[in-house]
Design a protein around this motif. Structure first.
Motif, mmCIF file in Angstrom:
data_model
loop_
_atom_site.group_PDB
_atom_site.id
_atom_site.type_symbol
_atom_site.label_atom_id
_atom_site.label_comp_id
_atom_site.label_asym_id
_atom_site.label_seq_id
_atom_site.Cartn_x
_atom_site.Cartn_y
_atom_site.Cartn_z
ATOM 1 N N ILE A 65 35.378 37.707 33.621
ATOM 2 C CA ILE A 65 34.197 38.378 34.185
ATOM 3 C C ILE A 65 33.320 39.036 33.126
ATOM 4 O O ILE A 65 32.167 39.368 33.395
ATOM 5 C CB ILE A 65 34.596 39.447 35.232
ATOM 6 C CG1 ILE A 65 35.606 40.450 34.654
ATOM 7 C CG2 ILE A 65 35.137 38.787 36.490
ATOM 8 C CD1 ILE A 65 35.947 41.587 35.594
ATOM 9 N N ASP A 66 33.846 39.242 31.933
ATOM 10 C CA ASP A 66 33.089 39.943 30.887
ATOM 11 C C ASP A 66 32.720 39.015 29.744
ATOM 12 O O ASP A 66 33.407 38.020 29.486
ATOM 13 C CB ASP A 66 33.904 41.112 30.315
ATOM 14 C CG ASP A 66 34.111 42.230 31.316
ATOM 15 O OD1 ASP A 66 33.265 42.355 32.233
ATOM 16 O OD2 ASP A 66 35.112 42.966 31.197
ATOM 17 N N LYS A 120 44.174 46.355 42.824
ATOM 18 C CA LYS A 120 44.622 47.670 42.354
ATOM 19 C C LYS A 120 43.502 48.459 41.676
ATOM 20 O O LYS A 120 43.702 49.591 41.244
ATOM 21 C CB LYS A 120 45.774 47.508 41.355
ATOM 22 C CG LYS A 120 47.072 47.010 41.968
ATOM 23 C CD LYS A 120 48.121 46.863 40.873
ATOM 24 C CE LYS A 120 49.424 46.297 41.411
ATOM 25 N NZ LYS A 120 50.413 46.087 40.323
ATOM 26 N N GLY A 121 42.335 47.833 41.544
ATOM 27 C CA GLY A 121 41.219 48.510 40.895
ATOM 28 C C GLY A 121 41.253 48.439 39.380
ATOM 29 O O GLY A 121 40.500 49.146 38.698
ATOM 30 N N GLU A 122 42.115 47.566 38.826
ATOM 31 C CA GLU A 122 42.215 47.467 37.370
ATOM 32 C C GLU A 122 41.138 46.558 36.784
ATOM 33 O O GLU A 122 40.831 46.636 35.594
ATOM 34 C CB GLU A 122 43.604 46.922 36.983
ATOM 35 C CG GLU A 122 44.743 47.863 37.373
ATOM 36 C CD GLU A 122 46.110 47.238 37.167
ATOM 37 O OE1 GLU A 122 46.186 46.114 36.613
ATOM 38 O OE2 GLU A 122 47.110 47.857 37.563
ATOM 39 N N LEU A 123 40.581 45.694 37.618
ATOM 40 C CA LEU A 123 39.503 44.795 37.190
ATOM 41 C C LEU A 123 38.413 44.785 38.255
ATOM 42 O O LEU A 123 38.725 44.626 39.437
ATOM 43 C CB LEU A 123 40.033 43.367 37.010
ATOM 44 C CG LEU A 123 40.749 43.010 35.701
ATOM 45 C CD1 LEU A 123 41.367 41.624 35.826
ATOM 46 C CD2 LEU A 123 39.800 43.046 34.520
ATOM 47 N N PRO A 124 37.153 44.929 37.878
ATOM 48 C CA PRO A 124 36.066 44.959 38.873
ATOM 49 C C PRO A 124 35.666 43.562 39.326
ATOM 50 O O PRO A 124 34.479 43.201 39.338
ATOM 51 C CB PRO A 124 34.933 45.654 38.110
ATOM 52 C CG PRO A 124 35.161 45.267 36.689
ATOM 53 C CD PRO A 124 36.653 45.183 36.511
ATOM 54 N N LEU A 125 36.629 42.764 39.741
ATOM 55 C CA LEU A 125 36.389 41.371 40.099
ATOM 56 C C LEU A 125 35.485 41.256 41.324
ATOM 57 O O LEU A 125 34.505 40.508 41.324
ATOM 58 C CB LEU A 125 37.732 40.675 40.359
ATOM 59 C CG LEU A 125 37.719 39.160 40.533
ATOM 60 C CD1 LEU A 125 37.377 38.472 39.223
ATOM 61 C CD2 LEU A 125 39.065 38.672 41.049
ATOM 62 N N LEU A 126 35.824 42.010 42.364
ATOM 63 C CA LEU A 126 35.057 41.896 43.608
ATOM 64 C C LEU A 126 33.651 42.470 43.453
ATOM 65 O O LEU A 126 32.691 41.949 44.018
ATOM 66 C CB LEU A 126 35.816 42.584 44.749
ATOM 67 C CG LEU A 126 37.213 41.996 45.031
ATOM 68 C CD1 LEU A 126 37.893 42.738 46.169
ATOM 69 C CD2 LEU A 126 37.114 40.504 45.363
ATOM 70 N N GLN A 127 33.543 43.543 42.645
ATOM 71 C CA GLN A 127 32.216 44.109 42.397
ATOM 72 C C GLN A 127 31.325 43.102 41.668
ATOM 73 O O GLN A 127 30.135 42.969 41.961
ATOM 74 C CB GLN A 127 32.328 45.398 41.556
ATOM 75 C CG GLN A 127 33.061 46.528 42.264
ATOM 76 C CD GLN A 127 34.568 46.529 42.008
ATOM 77 O OE1 GLN A 127 35.201 45.475 42.039
ATOM 78 N NE2 GLN A 127 35.108 47.715 41.751
ATOM 79 N N LYS A 128 31.927 42.399 40.709
ATOM 80 C CA LYS A 128 31.168 41.381 39.971
ATOM 81 C C LYS A 128 30.744 40.252 40.912
ATOM 82 O O LYS A 128 29.637 39.717 40.807
ATOM 83 C CB LYS A 128 32.020 40.811 38.838
ATOM 84 C CG LYS A 128 32.297 41.785 37.699
ATOM 85 C CD LYS A 128 31.162 41.776 36.697
ATOM 86 C CE LYS A 128 31.515 42.618 35.475
ATOM 87 N NZ LYS A 128 30.438 42.567 34.448
ATOM 88 N N ALA A 129 31.631 39.896 41.833
ATOM 89 C CA ALA A 129 31.317 38.835 42.793
ATOM 90 C C ALA A 129 30.163 39.244 43.700
ATOM 91 O O ALA A 129 29.274 38.430 44.009
ATOM 92 C CB ALA A 129 32.558 38.505 43.612
ATOM 93 N N MET A 130 30.162 40.503 44.114
ATOM 94 C CA MET A 130 29.060 40.988 44.968
ATOM 95 C C MET A 130 27.747 40.997 44.197
ATOM 96 O O MET A 130 26.691 40.637 44.725
ATOM 97 C CB MET A 130 29.391 42.396 45.474
ATOM 98 C CG MET A 130 30.518 42.418 46.510
ATOM 99 S SD MET A 130 31.020 44.100 46.958
ATOM 100 C CE MET A 130 29.522 44.686 47.735
ATOM 101 N N GLY A 131 27.815 41.380 42.931
ATOM 102 C CA GLY A 131 26.615 41.363 42.093
ATOM 103 C C GLY A 131 26.080 39.953 41.911
ATOM 104 O O GLY A 131 24.861 39.728 41.882
ATOM 105 N N LEU A 132 27.007 38.998 41.832
ATOM 106 C CA LEU A 132 26.605 37.596 41.683
ATOM 107 C C LEU A 132 25.870 37.115 42.919
ATOM 108 O O LEU A 132 24.875 36.384 42.814
ATOM 109 C CB LEU A 132 27.843 36.729 41.420
ATOM 110 C CG LEU A 132 27.598 35.216 41.357
ATOM 111 C CD1 LEU A 132 26.690 34.864 40.180
ATOM 112 C CD2 LEU A 132 28.916 34.466 41.249
ATOM 113 N N ALA A 168 30.108 29.215 33.813
ATOM 114 C CA ALA A 168 31.452 28.857 34.288
ATOM 115 C C ALA A 168 32.149 30.078 34.886
ATOM 116 O O ALA A 168 32.862 29.966 35.892
ATOM 117 C CB ALA A 168 32.277 28.300 33.134
ATOM 118 N N LYS A 169 31.937 31.242 34.286
ATOM 119 C CA LYS A 169 32.532 32.473 34.824
ATOM 120 C C LYS A 169 31.935 32.788 36.195
ATOM 121 O O LYS A 169 32.641 33.235 37.114
ATOM 122 C CB LYS A 169 32.306 33.630 33.854
ATOM 123 C CG LYS A 169 33.041 33.444 32.526
ATOM 124 C CD LYS A 169 32.821 34.621 31.583
ATOM 125 C CE LYS A 169 33.537 34.389 30.261
ATOM 126 N NZ LYS A 169 33.496 35.554 29.358
#
Length: 589
Positions: free
Chosen positions: A11-12, A420-432, A459-460
């Motif tokens: 994601i980064d 667990k909140g250790e990676l902002p994966l879902l937040q990044k997906a919403m931003g996408l 690709a990310k």
């Protein structure tokens, strides 16, 4: 440099200057590599056939010679008789030893999964007692997790440990299977369930009454390594030989397996380079239709693909070694919590270790297969080493957790960390999602590898698009959708591989300029474009598994926005890479 969060690469955007690559090797690293190469060429290659016939005495003799050179104690702290070197050093040793075939496996099982449990999780007294002799090869270690009824399901082990009434010892009963080094090992790291429940780890010695070794397995490959069952019948193991704490065996097992997966990839790299050298040399010697077969474009293209894959794998392996070094450097080895700190540091990069394992083992399989093909009928004859490389390579997709299990772990671990909140994966997906509602600007690429950097960024986003859709659709049932998880894993593997090559090549460009880094640029370009095509295809498969009709068409139109690219002349690039491999008769960059 702050610690890179494990899995965050998906994601980064990374700072390529901070990644570790072979071009960063110090003089000490190069000396260690040379020492290992000299040992292999001087001691092992001349006795290769004897070692391959599984001569216990010879193997142990060679292990002890390796110990005298410090090759067994690289990761053992100096306080316990080792050299206390970094992961890059031990990775180099691992890579260079692979030319010795089966012997490299004997060393790897001893120094890695056999010794590191005590290094990372042993008490002071355990370290003082065992590590000095393990570092010299005076004693040889083996790792005992697999059982006849439990392989990938390690926690399903049936070996039991019952503590005595006075608490002085545990009585172990059970059978471990496929144990590397078992035929001559002195120290066994054994997993058992205390009272049938608490999965725990014990240091068991060969001389303890009730310990016996079964017959050698007749294997397809790696014939020069010992593989036997370990049988435990009422073995009284002193209580002080419990490693770390009762019930924490799973943490030791899984984290040592993470290291083992990473080390396996380094071994695959060494074998891949060996196969490339043998193939290029043979192609220059073999004549058909009045020409050297190396002059035929399809043979040169094979060598180009082999060299490119090895370059990418090398970039991944040393990038990951750097990540592990940085994390483990923060562990206070004198602390009472050293075991917990070590476990946390290693677990941080569980995803990256699994990625290395899958990509490394499949890369070596592909390279070994093409090496046999280039040799033609001779590649099928035992007189030629590629025949053995081909057979030996097959086990790597099974070792240290099958590639199927690792493919489930890669996205599974990522999603758990996100929850667990250790990676902002879902937040990044919403931003996408918000970003994709906007028009995509036309892209113009002028600089070297600019389009390739853009493709990795896209690709990310493609992974986020498919992954977020999968999480939303399946939620807690996603772990049951193994086909979807496997495709998400393949996308992550290709992103990590492509990005590792790009980061390394950018560093080479900064250091040497485009004229000297041209081959690396060509290989990076080739791999990224091919990987991007695979990522697009996997995304389509994931989306088609979840949607149909108009909804699928909508998703595919969004995907199309992210997959615009200008194809490169792969044929010409491969000709250039192949020509260099043919000229050098070895792996080249």
């Amino acid at each position: 440099m702050g610690r890179t969060v494990g899995g965050s690469f998906i994601i980064d955007e990374i700072d390529y200057k901070s990644t570790v690559s072979p071009e960063d090797f110090t003089e000490e690293h190069r000396m260690i590599a040379q020492t290992t190469e000299d040992f292999v060429e001087g001691e092992l290659v001349p006795r290769d056939e004897e070692i391959e016939k599984l001569d216990y005495e010879l193997t142990v003799e060679m292990l002890r010679k390796a110990g005298e050179l410090g090759l067994l104690g690289a990761e053992v702290p100096e306080a316990y008789g080792g050299l206390g070197l970094d992961k890059v050093s031990s990775t180099l040793i691992n890579e260079k030893l692979t030319k010795a075939g089966s012997f490299a496996l004997s060393v790897g099982a001893h120094v890695g999964i056999g010794t590191l449990p005590i290094v990372y999780f042993g008490t002071e007294e355990q370290k003082k007692r065992y590590l000095p002799e393990l570092a010299t090869g005076a004693k040889i270690a083996a790792y005992c997790l697999t059982e006849p009824s439990s392989g990938s399901d390690a926690l399903g082990a049936k070996t039991t440990a019952v503590r005595s009434e006075d608490g002085s010892h545990y009585v172990l009963n059970g059978t471990k299977q496929f144990i590397t080094n078992a035929g001559f090992a002195d120290v066994f790291i054994v997993y058992a369930k205390i009272n049938g429940a608490e999965f725990s780890t014990f240091i068991v010695e060969r001389t303890m009454p009730g310990v016996s070794i079964g017959p050698e397995e007749k294997k397809m490959g790696i014939k020069g390594s010992s593989t036997c069952p370990l049988i435990l019948e009422d073995v009284r193991v002193p209580a002080e030989n419990l490693l770390w704490e009762a019930g924490k065996g799973h943490l030791i097992a899984f984290n040592i397996l993470n290291i083992g997966r990473f080390k396996l990839a380094a071994g695959c790299l060494g074998a891949s380079k060996d196969a490339i050298g043998l193939s290029a040399k043979y192609a220059n010697e073999r004549t058909q239709f009045g020409r050297k077969i190396s002059s035929f474009p399809l043979i040169a293209a094979k060598l180009a693909d082999m060299n490119t894959r090895a370059y990418v794998l090398e970039s991944m392996v040393y990038r990951t070694a750097g990540l592990l070094d940085h994390a483990l450097s923060e562990v206070d080895s004198d602390s009472k919590n050293a075991g917990s700190q070590s476990a946390k540091a290693i677990a941080e990069y569980a995803i990256e270790c699994s990625i290395n394992k899958v990509f490394g083992s499949e890369t070596l399989d592909d390279i070994a297969d093409e090496a046999v093909q280039i040799h033609g009928g001779y590649g099928y004859i035992q007189e030629y080493k590629v025949e053995r490389i081909y057979r030996d390579s097959r086990i790597n997709r099974i070792f240290e957790g099958t590639n199927e299990i690792n493919r489930l772990l890669i996205p599974g671990t990522l999603i758990k960390r996100a929850m667990k909140g250790e990676l902002p994966l879902l937040q990044k997906a919403m931003g996408l999602q918000a970003e994709l509602l906007q028009p995509m600007p036309a892209q113009v690429f002028e600089g070297t590898l600019e389009q390739e950097a853009h493709l990795i960024a896209m690709a990310k986003k493609i992974f986020l698009l498919a992954g977020a859709q999968a999480v939303q659709k399946y939620q807690m049932k996603l772990e049951q959708e193994q086909e979807v998880l496997s495709r998400l894993a393949d996308m992550m593997i290709d992103v990590y591989a492509a990005e590792s090559a790009l980061a390394r090549t950018r560093k080479l460009l900064d250091r040497n300029g485009e004229a000297k880094a041209g081959l690396a640029v060509n290989m990076t370009t080739l791999f990224i474009h091919e990987a991007f095509g695979r990522i697009e295809e996997k995304a389509k498969e994931v989306l088609a598994a979840m949607e149909e009709g108009d909804m699928l068409r909508t998703q595919l139109s969004v995907l199309k926005k992210l997959t615009r690219s200008i194809p490169v002349n792969a044929i010409e690039l491969k000709r250039q890479v192949g020509a260099r491999v043919v000229q050098a008769e070895r792996y080249v960059l």
